[in-house]
Design a protein around this motif. Structure first.
Motif, PDB file in Angstrom:
ATOM      1  N   ALA A 110       0.831  -1.203   0.000  1.00  0.00           N
ATOM      2  CA  ALA A 110       0.000   0.000   0.000  1.00  0.00           C
ATOM      3  C   ALA A 110       0.866   1.253   0.000  1.00  0.00           C
ATOM      4  O   ALA A 110       0.566   2.234  -0.700  1.00  0.00           O
ATOM      5  CB  ALA A 110      -0.925  -0.006   1.224  1.00  0.00           C
ATOM      6  N   GLY A 111       1.968   1.217   0.761  1.00  0.00           N
ATOM      7  CA  GLY A 111       2.892   2.351   0.772  1.00  0.00           C
ATOM      8  C   GLY A 111       3.532   2.578  -0.588  1.00  0.00           C
ATOM      9  O   GLY A 111       3.685   3.727  -1.034  1.00  0.00           O
ATOM     10  N   VAL A 114       0.909   4.169  -2.870  1.00  0.00           N
ATOM     11  CA  VAL A 114       0.734   5.596  -2.576  1.00  0.00           C
ATOM     12  C   VAL A 114       1.898   6.397  -3.147  1.00  0.00           C
ATOM     13  O   VAL A 114       1.710   7.462  -3.762  1.00  0.00           O
ATOM     14  CB  VAL A 114       0.609   5.823  -1.050  1.00  0.00           C
ATOM     15  N   VAL A 117       1.503   6.743  -6.867  1.00  0.00           N
ATOM     16  CA  VAL A 117       0.484   7.730  -7.221  1.00  0.00           C
ATOM     17  C   VAL A 117       1.055   9.141  -7.107  1.00  0.00           C
ATOM     18  O   VAL A 117       0.859   9.994  -7.993  1.00  0.00           O
ATOM     19  CB  VAL A 117      -0.762   7.581  -6.331  1.00  0.00           C
ATOM     20  N   ILE A 118       1.785   9.398  -6.016  1.00  0.00           N
ATOM     21  CA  ILE A 118       2.386  10.720  -5.829  1.00  0.00           C
ATOM     22  C   ILE A 118       3.356  11.034  -6.966  1.00  0.00           C
ATOM     23  O   ILE A 118       3.347  12.140  -7.536  1.00  0.00           O
ATOM     24  CB  ILE A 118       3.107  10.792  -4.466  1.00  0.00           C
ATOM     25  N   ALA A 256       0.654   1.799 -10.047  1.00  0.00           N
ATOM     26  CA  ALA A 256       0.119   2.052  -8.713  1.00  0.00           C
ATOM     27  C   ALA A 256      -1.190   1.313  -8.497  1.00  0.00           C
ATOM     28  O   ALA A 256      -1.418   0.696  -7.446  1.00  0.00           O
ATOM     29  CB  ALA A 256      -0.084   3.557  -8.511  1.00  0.00           C
ATOM     30  N   SER A 260      -1.858  -1.769  -5.920  1.00  0.00           N
ATOM     31  CA  SER A 260      -2.909  -1.626  -4.907  1.00  0.00           C
ATOM     32  C   SER A 260      -3.815  -2.853  -4.855  1.00  0.00           C
ATOM     33  O   SER A 260      -4.353  -3.190  -3.794  1.00  0.00           O
ATOM     34  CB  SER A 260      -3.734  -0.366  -5.168  1.00  0.00           C
TER      35      SER A 260
END
Length: 304
Positions: A110-111, A114, A117-118, A256, A260
């Motif tokens: 999950a990290g 994220v 995505v960033i 991403a 996920s």
């Protein structure tokens, strides 16, 4: 593993070309590829990715240094913060994995998602909505005390993210070089790759000490990535970044979403593919419109 060696070599080749061209794509793409398609555990994928990336970006950094596209002052002060930051990230991921075991894998995935995505959003935002930054670009940065401190602080934070997830050594540092230090595109890529080599050696060696590096897998990736980064650095002056960066941002967004799903998010296939494809189509139309406006001849009306 033997049945997918060629696939991993091709992954390495493609990612290496992107690294040489843009300075972006190493950890952001290779870690998800190893997790999604090779079935590698997240911690080993991160450690192996950082270790192979250190070798790949050393070659790329040397090529860029020879070409004169590296701002050595900015690279040095970024490394002052990013090297200890990356070591803290590696220690954090090892402690968390030791405490929670395989139950931590989904949290780590999950990290990574994220972080991806960033990175994707920052690349797309820069490429599509900040064209005026070009007017403020420069070839070198004056190393005032404020610049040194800012570079070290940025390096510390982003180095921690890289040590924890392997994502961001190119994209996030590259974004800082664009937005904060305002370097020209070729200097951004050269400085980014050169600094990333230093950062990835520290993080990769730390993961090796922690037993998170698969050297057989690393060697397979390097077979493709070393010629890939060599090709990418040669293509850099010939390939327009205007089209390449949005495409890379869309690929990272798809990565991403794919990662996920491994972390437990339920998404159908179209839920993974549709958003990047729609954004890619919108980016293509926007870039095409800008190109037409740029070449449209201006007409002057003679005074009556």
């Amino acid at each position: 593993m033997l049945g997918i060696d060629l696939v991993i070599v091709l992954f390495g080749l493609g990612v290496g070309i992107l690294v040489g061209l843009t300075g972006i794509g190493g950890g952001s793409l290779m870690t998800p590829l190893l997790v999604l398609f090779a079935g590698i555990s997240p911690v080993v994928a991160i450690g192996t990715d950082l270790a192979y990336g250190a070798v790949t970006k050393t070659l790329g950094g040397w090529k860029h240094w020879r070409s004169g596209t590296v701002d050595m002052g900015v690279s040095k002060w970024l490394a002052v913060g990013s090297v200890p930051g990356s070591l803290l990230g590696v220690v954090a991921v090892d402690l968390l994995h030791e405490r929670y075991g395989k139950g931590f894998d989904k949290v780590l995935l999950a990290g990574i998602a994220v972080a991806l995505v960033i990175v994707a959003v920052t690349i797309l935002t820069r490429a599509l909505f900040m064209p005026k930054l070009v007017e403020r670009e420069r070839d070198t940065v004056e190393l005032t005390n404020r610049v040194r401190g800012g570079a070290a602080g940025i390096g510390l934070v982003l180095g921690f993210v890289v040590g924890l997830t392997s994502v961001g050594s190119g994209a996030l540092i590259g974004l800082a070089l664009i937005l904060i230090f305002r370097l020209t595109p070729h200097r951004v890529v050269g400085t980014d790759v050169f600094h990333a080599a230093i950062l990835l050696w520290s993080a990769g060696l730390a993961h090796w000490v922690g037993g998170n590096v698969d050297f057989g897998l690393m060697g397979t990736i390097l077979i493709g990535s070393l010629p890939g980064v060599w090709i990418g650095t040669h293509l850099l002056p010939r390939v327009p970044a205007a089209g390449l960066r949005p495409a890379l941002g869309c690929v990272l967004l798809a990565s991403a979403l794919g990662v996920s799903t491994k972390a437990g998010l339920e998404l159908p296939a179209y839920g993974i593919l549709a958003p990047p494809l729609l954004i890619g189509a919108a980016a293509f139309l926007l870039q095409r419109r800008r190109s037409r406006l740029a070449v449209r001849p201006t007409t002057e009306v003679a005074p009556a």
